[in-house]
Design an enzyme around this catalytic site. Sequence first.
Site, PDB file in Angstrom:
ATOM      1  N   SER A  25     -43.770  -2.593  17.643  1.00  0.00           N
ATOM      2  CA  SER A  25     -45.143  -2.986  17.332  1.00  0.00           C
ATOM      3  C   SER A  25     -45.160  -4.502  17.182  1.00  0.00           C
ATOM      4  CB  SER A  25     -45.630  -2.301  16.047  1.00  0.00           C
ATOM      5  OG  SER A  25     -44.756  -2.549  14.963  1.00  0.00           O
ATOM      6  N   GLU A  27     -47.305  -8.095  15.599  1.00  0.00           N
ATOM      7  CA  GLU A  27     -48.318  -8.665  14.706  1.00  0.00           C
ATOM      8  C   GLU A  27     -48.876  -9.948  15.300  1.00  0.00           C
ATOM      9  OE1 GLU A  27     -47.743  -9.027  10.284  1.00  0.00           O
ATOM     10  OE2 GLU A  27     -47.954 -11.175  10.754  1.00  0.00           O
ATOM     11  N   ASP A 119     -52.113 -12.197  -1.152  1.00  0.00           N
ATOM     12  CA  ASP A 119     -51.671 -13.300  -2.004  1.00  0.00           C
ATOM     13  C   ASP A 119     -52.722 -13.584  -3.070  1.00  0.00           C
ATOM     14  OD1 ASP A 119     -49.393 -13.599  -0.444  1.00  0.00           O
ATOM     15  OD2 ASP A 119     -50.406 -14.966   0.947  1.00  0.00           O
ATOM     16  N   PHE A 222     -41.864 -21.010   5.770  1.00  0.00           N
ATOM     17  CA  PHE A 222     -42.130 -19.582   5.568  1.00  0.00           C
ATOM     18  C   PHE A 222     -41.119 -18.981   4.594  1.00  0.00           C
ATOM     19  CE2 PHE A 222     -44.099 -18.914  10.082  1.00  0.00           C
ATOM     20  CZ  PHE A 222     -45.273 -19.512   9.647  1.00  0.00           C
ATOM     21  N   HIS A 272     -40.749  -4.158  14.317  1.00  0.00           N
ATOM     22  CA  HIS A 272     -42.048  -4.817  14.232  1.00  0.00           C
ATOM     23  C   HIS A 272     -41.826  -6.310  14.413  1.00  0.00           C
ATOM     24  CE1 HIS A 272     -46.263  -5.204  13.027  1.00  0.00           C
ATOM     25  NE2 HIS A 272     -45.922  -6.199  12.228  1.00  0.00           N
TER      26      HIS A 272
END
Length: 295
Positions: A25, A27, A119, A222, A272
């Site tokens: 998959s 994103e 968040d 990140f 993913h």
Amino acid sequence: MGFHHAQQLEALNERLSHLKDIQVSFEFFPPSSESMEQTLWQSIERLQPLKPRFVSVTYGANSGVRDRTHKVIEKIHTETDLVAAPHLTLVDASDEELRVLARQYWQQGVRHIVALRGDLPEGQGRPDRFASDLVSLLKQEHDFEISVAAYPEVHPEARNAQADLINLKRKVDAGATRAITQFFFDIEAYLRFRDRCAAANIDVEIVPGILPVTNYRQLLKFSEFAKVHVPNWLHHMFDGLDEDPATRKLVGANVAIEMAKVLAKEGVKEFHFYTLNRAELSYAICHALGVRPTS
């Protein structure tokens, strides 16, 4: 390379060459400019022939980003044969607003949602609602397929690893059907986490989230935000490549492919990919795993 190691590598590659049931998959995030929108749809077009299980679209905390998310989901749903899975967060919406969104998505034909707490706004104290509450709310509305987040290296706000695991179990017990991990580079951490999930009777697939690295400085940002460990060997791999994007891309693809190979050897059947709206590296990794376009 020693003879024994070469034999092991050949055996691993031979085993991977016979894999037929790997699921993937992808994103994406909603674009904020015309050029970024072109990049997004070029990437979706490139990855669509791989027949992913679903594609997800992230969801921001302000109304402008939310609107862009809805538009991308609607276009994927109506103009492609992909399964579109919107992210949905609860920190910036009331229960009633979330119920309205869930009903709208269901009416549009959306059947899969990535349910997240989101968040916390700056200055907000401890939340009183959690992702497990969102999963319960969605299940009360319709029988959605629901993916939730998991953290092999522990959620940055969790008291400890056990508390984090208990929180994941709450989400699964509330009706989540899949857990997708935060990106990671420590494969042992993922495998230990998967074992702990099994011991805690968390009986859904723990899907590894793979972040193919093209911009190493961005990765460090990140990682600092998400409290993800960046190992020394990865620093070494990208050392001296700040001004060499072509080589960075090759190195990033190699790192992710090797990770995926080891995970596949350990029985992982679903991946993913955090694409950052770019298809090249994710496509290359899928190719190495035997995920190819079908005629």
